[in-house]
Design a protein around this motif. Sequence first.
Motif, PDB file in Angstrom:
ATOM      1  N   TYR A 156       0.744  -1.294  -0.011  1.00 31.72           N
ATOM      2  CA  TYR A 156       0.182  -0.060   0.092  1.00 31.72           C
ATOM      3  C   TYR A 156       1.064   1.462  -0.186  1.00 31.72           C
ATOM      4  CZ  TYR A 156       0.961   0.367   4.992  1.00 31.72           C
ATOM      5  OH  TYR A 156       1.567   0.274   6.245  1.00 31.72           O
ATOM      6  N   ARG A 157       0.342   2.471  -0.233  1.00 34.99           N
ATOM      7  CA  ARG A 157       1.049   3.588  -0.208  1.00 34.99           C
ATOM      8  C   ARG A 157       0.655   4.432   0.724  1.00 34.99           C
ATOM      9  NH1 ARG A 157       2.260   7.023  -5.015  1.00 34.99           N
ATOM     10  NH2 ARG A 157       0.510   8.300  -4.756  1.00 34.99           N
ATOM     11  N   ASP A 194       8.698  13.894   5.293  1.00 33.21           N
ATOM     12  CA  ASP A 194       7.180  13.467   4.866  1.00 33.21           C
ATOM     13  C   ASP A 194       7.342  13.104   3.625  1.00 33.21           C
ATOM     14  OD1 ASP A 194       5.483  13.387   6.891  1.00 33.21           O
ATOM     15  OD2 ASP A 194       5.420  15.403   7.160  1.00 33.21           O
ATOM     16  N   LEU A 195       6.695  12.088   3.210  1.00 37.49           N
ATOM     17  CA  LEU A 195       6.805  11.518   1.658  1.00 37.49           C
ATOM     18  C   LEU A 195       5.728  10.657   1.337  1.00 37.49           C
ATOM     19  CD1 LEU A 195      10.500  11.149   0.215  1.00 37.49           C
ATOM     20  CD2 LEU A 195       8.726  12.764  -0.351  1.00 37.49           C
ATOM     21  N   VAL A 196       5.238  10.344   0.357  1.00 37.94           N
ATOM     22  CA  VAL A 196       4.443   9.203   0.134  1.00 37.94           C
ATOM     23  C   VAL A 196       5.051   8.278  -0.383  1.00 37.94           C
ATOM     24  CG1 VAL A 196       2.415   8.474  -1.493  1.00 37.94           C
ATOM     25  CG2 VAL A 196       2.525  10.783  -0.734  1.00 37.94           C
ATOM     26  N   GLN A 197       4.895   7.061   0.316  1.00 39.10           N
ATOM     27  CA  GLN A 197       5.932   5.791   0.094  1.00 39.10           C
ATOM     28  C   GLN A 197       5.166   4.618   0.071  1.00 39.10           C
ATOM     29  OE1 GLN A 197       9.545   6.087   0.972  1.00 39.10           O
ATOM     30  NE2 GLN A 197       8.668   8.190   0.566  1.00 39.10           N
ATOM     31  N   TRP A 198       5.913   3.702  -0.852  1.00 39.80           N
ATOM     32  CA  TRP A 198       5.059   2.267  -0.848  1.00 39.80           C
ATOM     33  C   TRP A 198       5.634   1.257   0.348  1.00 39.80           C
ATOM     34  CZ3 TRP A 198       1.873   1.034  -4.518  1.00 39.80           C
ATOM     35  CH2 TRP A 198       1.728   1.644  -5.525  1.00 39.80           C
ATOM     36  N   PHE A 199       4.418   0.730   0.994  1.00 42.05           N
ATOM     37  CA  PHE A 199       5.144  -0.215   2.166  1.00 42.05           C
ATOM     38  C   PHE A 199       4.383  -1.700   1.664  1.00 42.05           C
ATOM     39  CE2 PHE A 199       4.915   4.059   3.775  1.00 42.05           C
ATOM     40  CZ  PHE A 199       5.977   3.942   4.892  1.00 42.05           C
ATOM     41  N   PHE A 200       5.426  -2.536   2.412  1.00 44.88           N
ATOM     42  CA  PHE A 200       4.938  -4.004   2.434  1.00 44.88           C
ATOM     43  C   PHE A 200       4.397  -4.266   3.911  1.00 44.88           C
ATOM     44  CE2 PHE A 200       8.170  -5.714  -0.754  1.00 44.88           C
ATOM     45  CZ  PHE A 200       7.448  -5.365  -1.870  1.00 44.88           C
ATOM     46  N   ARG A 201       3.094  -4.745   3.655  1.00 44.86           N
ATOM     47  CA  ARG A 201       2.406  -5.123   4.996  1.00 44.86           C
ATOM     48  C   ARG A 201       3.018  -6.164   5.890  1.00 44.86           C
ATOM     49  NH1 ARG A 201      -2.369  -2.211   5.872  1.00 44.86           N
ATOM     50  NH2 ARG A 201      -2.998  -2.141   3.651  1.00 44.86           N
ATOM     51  N   TRP A 456       6.958  -2.314   6.256  1.00 46.82           N
ATOM     52  CA  TRP A 456       8.230  -2.267   5.354  1.00 46.82           C
ATOM     53  C   TRP A 456       8.344  -1.295   4.252  1.00 46.82           C
ATOM     54  CZ3 TRP A 456      10.427  -6.933   2.545  1.00 46.82           C
ATOM     55  CH2 TRP A 456      11.856  -6.713   1.857  1.00 46.82           C
ATOM     56  N   GLY A 457       8.959  -0.094   4.696  1.00 40.10           N
ATOM     57  CA  GLY A 457       8.814   1.000   3.644  1.00 40.10           C
ATOM     58  C   GLY A 457       9.940   0.547   2.537  1.00 40.10           C
ATOM     59  N   VAL A 458       9.368   0.389   1.230  1.00 39.46           N
ATOM     60  CA  VAL A 458      10.166  -0.402   0.284  1.00 39.46           C
ATOM     61  C   VAL A 458      10.480   0.993  -0.943  1.00 39.46           C
ATOM     62  CG1 VAL A 458       9.621  -2.831   0.613  1.00 39.46           C
ATOM     63  CG2 VAL A 458       8.301  -1.156  -1.256  1.00 39.46           C
ATOM     64  N   SER A 459      10.164   2.165  -0.745  1.00 41.41           N
ATOM     65  CA  SER A 459      10.399   2.890  -1.984  1.00 41.41           C
ATOM     66  C   SER A 459      11.833   3.401  -1.833  1.00 41.41           C
ATOM     67  CB  SER A 459       9.436   4.333  -1.658  1.00 41.41           C
ATOM     68  OG  SER A 459       8.010   3.818  -1.951  1.00 41.41           O
ATOM     69  N   ARG A 460      12.536   3.640  -2.718  1.00 40.64           N
ATOM     70  CA  ARG A 460      13.588   4.310  -2.782  1.00 40.64           C
ATOM     71  C   ARG A 460      13.668   5.282  -3.919  1.00 40.64           C
ATOM     72  NH1 ARG A 460      13.402   2.300   1.237  1.00 40.64           N
ATOM     73  NH2 ARG A 460      14.746   0.937   2.440  1.00 40.64           N
ATOM     74  N   GLY A 520      -4.723   5.882 -22.172  1.00 38.37           N
ATOM     75  CA  GLY A 520      -4.637   7.298 -22.266  1.00 38.37           C
ATOM     76  C   GLY A 520      -3.179   7.505 -21.757  1.00 38.37           C
ATOM     77  N   PRO A 521      -2.494   8.695 -21.781  1.00 39.18           N
ATOM     78  CA  PRO A 521      -1.444   9.134 -21.340  1.00 39.18           C
ATOM     79  C   PRO A 521      -1.179   8.734 -19.797  1.00 39.18           C
ATOM     80  CG  PRO A 521      -2.489  11.067 -21.827  1.00 39.18           C
ATOM     81  CD  PRO A 521      -3.339   9.881 -22.113  1.00 39.18           C
ATOM     82  N   ALA A 522      -0.097   8.190 -19.258  1.00 43.63           N
ATOM     83  CA  ALA A 522       0.066   8.054 -18.087  1.00 43.63           C
ATOM     84  C   ALA A 522       1.327   8.134 -17.565  1.00 43.63           C
ATOM     85  CB  ALA A 522      -0.536   6.613 -17.718  1.00 43.63           C
ATOM     86  N   LYS A 523       1.880   7.895 -16.431  1.00 45.27           N
ATOM     87  CA  LYS A 523       3.254   8.189 -16.074  1.00 45.27           C
ATOM     88  C   LYS A 523       3.701   7.098 -15.250  1.00 45.27           C
ATOM     89  CE  LYS A 523       3.738  13.110 -16.160  1.00 45.27           C
ATOM     90  NZ  LYS A 523       3.628  12.947 -17.625  1.00 45.27           N
ATOM     91  N   ARG A 524       4.642   6.668 -15.173  1.00 44.96           N
ATOM     92  CA  ARG A 524       5.076   5.309 -14.410  1.00 44.96           C
ATOM     93  C   ARG A 524       5.668   5.778 -13.234  1.00 44.96           C
ATOM     94  NH1 ARG A 524       5.835   0.706 -17.161  1.00 44.96           N
ATOM     95  NH2 ARG A 524       6.332   0.724 -19.626  1.00 44.96           N
ATOM     96  N   GLU A 525       5.536   4.859 -12.333  1.00 40.61           N
ATOM     97  CA  GLU A 525       6.126   5.137 -10.897  1.00 40.61           C
ATOM     98  C   GLU A 525       7.478   5.195 -10.991  1.00 40.61           C
ATOM     99  OE1 GLU A 525       4.958   5.271  -7.478  1.00 40.61           O
ATOM    100  OE2 GLU A 525       6.992   5.726  -7.232  1.00 40.61           O
ATOM    101  N   THR A 526       8.198   6.171 -10.263  1.00 42.41           N
ATOM    102  CA  THR A 526       9.615   6.303 -10.455  1.00 42.41           C
ATOM    103  C   THR A 526      10.477   5.693  -9.451  1.00 42.41           C
ATOM    104  OG1 THR A 526       9.431   8.353  -9.823  1.00 42.41           O
ATOM    105  CG2 THR A 526       9.411   7.969 -12.158  1.00 42.41           C
ATOM    106  N   ASP A 527       9.719   5.585  -8.262  1.00 40.99           N
ATOM    107  CA  ASP A 527      10.578   4.932  -7.161  1.00 40.99           C
ATOM    108  C   ASP A 527      11.151   3.731  -7.408  1.00 40.99           C
ATOM    109  OD1 ASP A 527      10.190   6.954  -5.419  1.00 40.99           O
ATOM    110  OD2 ASP A 527       8.764   6.186  -4.168  1.00 40.99           O
ATOM    111  N   THR A 528      12.089   3.047  -6.777  1.00 38.34           N
ATOM    112  CA  THR A 528      12.534   1.529  -7.048  1.00 38.34           C
ATOM    113  C   THR A 528      12.446   1.014  -5.511  1.00 38.34           C
ATOM    114  OG1 THR A 528      14.697   2.626  -6.738  1.00 38.34           O
ATOM    115  CG2 THR A 528      14.092   2.216  -9.070  1.00 38.34           C
TER     116      THR A 528
END
Length: 857
Positions: A156-157, A194-201, A456-460, A520-528
């Motif tokens: 989740y984010r 403060d950032l929006v991050q991806w997490f593993f539950r 577990w915050g996995v965004s980098r 339609g046009p979209a953007k990729r997630e850019t976090d690794t």
Amino acid sequence: MAEDKELRYDPAAIEPKWQQRWAADPTLYAAEPAACGKPKYYVLEMLPYPSGQLHMGHVRNYSIGDALARHMWMRGYNVLHPMGWDAFGLPAENAALKNNTPPREWTLNNIAGMKRQFERLGMGFDWATEITTCLPDYYRWNQWFFLRMYERDLVYRKKSKVNWCPECATVLANEQVVDGCCWRHEDTKVEQRDLVQWFFRITAYAQELLDDLDKLNGWPEKVRTMQRNWIGRSEGTEVDFFLEEAKKKRSEISHPSEQRPLAGGPGGDQGSEKTRIRVFTTRVDTIFGATSVQLAPQHALVAEFTAANPELKVQVEEMIEQQKKAREAGDLGAIEKHGVPTGRFAVNPYNGERVPIWVANYILADYGTGAIMSVPAHDERDFEFAIKYDLPIVQVIHPEDKTLAVVLPFVSEEGVLVNSGEFDGLSCTQAQAKMQELAVAQRFGEPKVTFRLKDWGVSRQRYWGTPIPMIHCERDGLVQVPDEQLPVVLPAEIEITQQGGSPLSRVPEFLNTTCPRCGGPAKRETDTMDTFVDSSWYFYRYTDSKNDREPFDPAVVKYWFPIDQYIGGVEHAILHLIYSRFWTKVMRDLGLIENDEPVRRLFAQGMVIKDGAKMSKSKGNVVSPDDMVARYGADAARMYSLFAAPPDRDLDWQEDGVAGVSRFLARVWRLTTKYAHIVREMQPSDFDERRPSALLRKLHQTIAKITLDFEGRWHFNTCVAAIMELVNEIQAADAQLAAGEVPAPVVRELFRSLVLLLAPFAPYLAAELWEELGEEGSVLRAPWPKSDPGLAREDELEIPVQINGKLVTVVRVPADADTKAIEAAALADEKVRSRIAGKNVVKMIVVPGKLVNLVVR
RNA sequence: GCGAAAGUGGCGGAAUUGGCAGACGCACCAGACUUAGGAUCUGGCGGAGCAAUCCAUGGGGGUUCGAGUCCCCCCUUUCGCACCA
């Protein structure tokens, strides 16, 4: 001189010769399919980061694992002993900045170089199963798993406070913050952002991760304890204190129709509820002693209180700043307790008592509900705080023995309740249960289990990692990349800069895409992804590393798993090993595997120390494996790393010690080559002739000792010492050997077994001497020698004789002598007789085979 | 502060179940061999003492016929956790 050289042990000649032969034989270290019928053994060492150079810690790690693998091959097992590269990560980007080399090129070059180092060291890895985590055929499965986890709501984010390392310019997981600093940059303070991050539950598995630790009895207790502490389960109660202003509404609040939000994650939903303060406590039995409610400065209610109170606001902000600083410095525990009253009051639901609400700097917003009830009489911290601010202290627990004087704070749970109304007289545990019942019945609280473990915050915000396979569409929002579009490949050409933010967001070809749903046009997630993702499941991929349809074939994994023995540094006791356990449980729930745990036995090896400090570039005490191999040979370097200390202890690197091992190997080489002709020239008809002799006895004792050690104790230092003792005895028999006085079958058995015993520790020399003895085929496929107890048995024993516990002499008796015979032998001894003459032998202790002790008055 | 592990010769370490403390290696000393070598072989090597002996496993107490090993107290080092309510 040239002549001499021929007679000298020369690893520089032997080792390259065998490297070539081994490289030409791909089956030598290869795992076989399940159908081979042999029992399987999966031995794994932690894969290295391809920094460019192996260090001595690696040499030690892999020498231990390789010795075990070789031993198991000789014991007839189907051994899987793979190797790979933990190849994503920041140093590649740093190197790119520094040398203007693309991360991929830098990494792959390093891998090639380190592979060569492994080859020089003679490590027996199955390179056919090699994995490199930075290549798309590996990381596509990271993406695949990410999507499966997303589908199961395990990803989740959320916007959250994150640990930010300014040096790495990225986010760190809690686990990667060490004493307030980045785990890679010991001197760099971590900041909070403060950032929006991806997490593993991972918290969804907290209970199971904790429970299953009990099953891992092949793991060091130390590691299990560290994981238990990390998960930090704590059982308690959540209780609502009512805001005084809301008191009149109390009946309404406890009305059944009232819906109370379920407490969410840490930091919870207390903000949505303006009539009450929810606290978490493990000691609800002490609640009649609560004399204040303490809020974390970041608590949602605090903002409300400060809105009308600028002075309070300033103080709260100071506290937040102070906490932040302390957290960054890693000494949260060191700041002095400090608080301010808000001027508001709350009502204790159990006794209706009105207590002041304070804001305090020692309350953590991200644990429990971010609010506590303060019970000074029964909590150290609350006590300290109450003394400082002169808050009332009400004792509500008393030891069962009423006559005992009580020193406050009295924190023991062994006691009975007093001053607690209807609960008086109950034990603490009884009271907790009763009070929880009441809270549930009247809807002002409930039993609650809280974990310290966070998701577990996995965004980098980095380039050199697995791209997160998600797409942001203006119309459809977050959309998964469809499986058939995997892998989302990292763009090869990219300019690495030191700017903050995700480098991928500056690559339009990567960033801009079309929405898989609406087109339609979209953007990729850019976090690794955090690189710990890569290492959480790599050992499954080894079993089926070329599979391009699925991460692995479940049937193959079922054969090899769990890993029989995992070997690595204790520094991964929490991070890597808890993530790996989590990933295994997720894969199990996805139906991919059947095992609950990845690793049956874990071995935590000690560090390599030199001049009293861990080897590191900054200390300038690094010893290069290449130098050691060049000077003494790989066998000597490897064997020394096993000889200098037991594998679980720290190892003190002393170069003179390597030279000593090298001399020992030279001695083995000289003796074996000197007498190998006797073995080679033997007739097969002579082979079975065996007779007891001192040499064979020592040999069979040595075999027994080493075999036993491989089965559990792993004191390879004493194994090497035992082989040295054996060789010393052979050396002492040099004259008899030279004179032909030792029967050929004994010579044969002696030298063959010596070489076999050496094979796990000194593979080059063993291969060379095995050939020298006229053997064909690899020594790795020769059966491990078996100790013959008949040959190993001593026929005479030296029994120490003590008088009143002090050693007086030693008597020789037959090995099978009984108590009486030993007694007689001891009493017959001159020294003993003169010592006991005229005295009274009160008692005689005889331990057959061990010792005699005479108690004399 | 809490928890765990460890403390043995000049050094790394051994002693697996309470039973000869110091295996094995390094360093050092002596000798042999030798067209000197960072080679090899032999012997010595915890401390005191000519010796018989005595002392010695961080310190102090205890249990035991017997303790490096078990128990209690203390000291030191390393590691982990550390306002987790």
